[in-house]
Design a protein around this motif. Sequence first.
Motif, PDB file in Angstrom:
ATOM      1  N   PHE A  36      26.429  28.667 -12.475  1.00  0.00           N
ATOM      2  CA  PHE A  36      28.122  27.993 -12.235  1.00  0.00           C
ATOM      3  C   PHE A  36      28.650  29.095 -12.729  1.00  0.00           C
ATOM      4  CE2 PHE A  36      28.290  26.055 -15.885  1.00  0.00           C
ATOM      5  CZ  PHE A  36      29.585  26.175 -16.878  1.00  0.00           C
ATOM      6  N   GLY A  39      28.815  33.276 -11.557  1.00  0.00           N
ATOM      7  CA  GLY A  39      29.676  32.779 -10.198  1.00  0.00           C
ATOM      8  C   GLY A  39      30.875  32.877 -10.971  1.00  0.00           C
ATOM      9  N   LEU A  40      31.481  32.014 -11.012  1.00  0.00           N
ATOM     10  CA  LEU A  40      32.612  32.591 -11.968  1.00  0.00           C
ATOM     11  C   LEU A  40      33.042  33.952 -12.182  1.00  0.00           C
ATOM     12  CD1 LEU A  40      35.562  30.983 -12.342  1.00  0.00           C
ATOM     13  CD2 LEU A  40      34.828  30.536 -14.360  1.00  0.00           C
ATOM     14  N   LYS A  43      32.528  36.586  -9.977  1.00  0.00           N
ATOM     15  CA  LYS A  43      33.848  36.689  -9.077  1.00  0.00           C
ATOM     16  C   LYS A  43      35.429  36.958  -9.418  1.00  0.00           C
ATOM     17  CE  LYS A  43      36.116  36.327  -5.088  1.00  0.00           C
ATOM     18  NZ  LYS A  43      35.607  37.052  -4.048  1.00  0.00           N
ATOM     19  N   ASN A  98      39.673  28.698  -4.821  1.00  0.00           N
ATOM     20  CA  ASN A  98      38.556  29.896  -4.570  1.00  0.00           C
ATOM     21  C   ASN A  98      38.229  30.324  -5.743  1.00  0.00           C
ATOM     22  OD1 ASN A  98      38.730  28.240  -1.901  1.00  0.00           O
ATOM     23  ND2 ASN A  98      39.793  29.714  -0.778  1.00  0.00           N
ATOM     24  N   PHE A  99      38.749  30.300  -6.243  1.00  0.00           N
ATOM     25  CA  PHE A  99      38.717  31.510  -7.369  1.00  0.00           C
ATOM     26  C   PHE A  99      37.905  30.799  -8.630  1.00  0.00           C
ATOM     27  CE2 PHE A  99      39.074  32.818 -11.963  1.00  0.00           C
ATOM     28  CZ  PHE A  99      37.526  34.142 -11.933  1.00  0.00           C
ATOM     29  N   LYS A 101      36.980  27.288  -8.650  1.00  0.00           N
ATOM     30  CA  LYS A 101      35.945  26.467  -8.531  1.00  0.00           C
ATOM     31  C   LYS A 101      34.740  26.738  -7.944  1.00  0.00           C
ATOM     32  CE  LYS A 101      35.252  27.676  -3.077  1.00  0.00           C
ATOM     33  NZ  LYS A 101      35.914  26.330  -2.243  1.00  0.00           N
ATOM     34  N   LYS A 102      34.471  28.541  -8.920  1.00  0.00           N
ATOM     35  CA  LYS A 102      32.957  28.740  -9.285  1.00  0.00           C
ATOM     36  C   LYS A 102      33.025  28.021 -10.400  1.00  0.00           C
ATOM     37  CE  LYS A 102      33.820  32.743  -5.366  1.00  0.00           C
ATOM     38  NZ  LYS A 102      32.489  32.266  -4.611  1.00  0.00           N
TER      39      LYS A 102
END
Length: 259
Positions: A36, A39-40, A43, A98-99, A101-102
């Motif tokens: 997680f 991923g953040l 991005k 959407n960003f 929530k990563k």
Amino acid sequence: MKLDYWLILGLIAQGMFFMRFLIQWLASEIKKESRFDTGLYEKGAELTGTTPNEFKQQYDRSKLEFGVLNGDISDEDYQQQLKQMLGNPEMSRVDLENFVKKGWGTEIPETIELKQRTYFQGNAMVGIFSNINQFAFEYLSKTYLKMFQTFNPQAPVICSYDSGGVKPNLPMYRKANEKAKELGCDNVILVEDKVSYLKPGMDHFNWKGIFFTPYLDHAESIRSVEGHNDDTLISNPNFRTANNLHELEQALRGFGIKI
């Protein structure tokens, strides 16, 4: 129906309060995916033309997370500063969600089920006690309907962003303890995935504490500057460790919860 206990469920710090017996449960109902954090940051790096490590360092240096969780930065300012950090001041709310929530995962059905049994079978009032900002609270509330479900309109919703400080600082604990007194609670059990979050309630308000380990989040920015364990609690009779949901349920029973 007479409620014998009051339980607060924390989100990334979820807890439970009880009438007569207050349980604050940080048994997080969000399942963090193993990647997680990357991923953040990946991005963020993609959007800013940097590397994941560079974006992480930029985000940590900004102290934006601390400010919005404390309530020192408004939700509006938080969104605008984050958009600017991402290089897109005109980003829509949906794109921002959407960003962000990563950095989150999904609900954990097992903890949802235990929360329900604690209320309906254990005769406990369920509330919210969480280090969380307004933006995240609003998103998660509409995305995971059961996560903040309390089953009772009297149940408290105590979030750091409107409490004047994050755990492990005292304002949230004072607010929770005052609410417990209003509802006639005599005892508190706090369930946390971070030992330092147990200590303020145990030291200042004589709460009981359960260190719940399965969903430990080592990458969350706010926790990266803090120590993890405190061995001084191990010999405390009001302290328990639960390494899975079965052990958590046993610990709750040991503290008087009839589930």
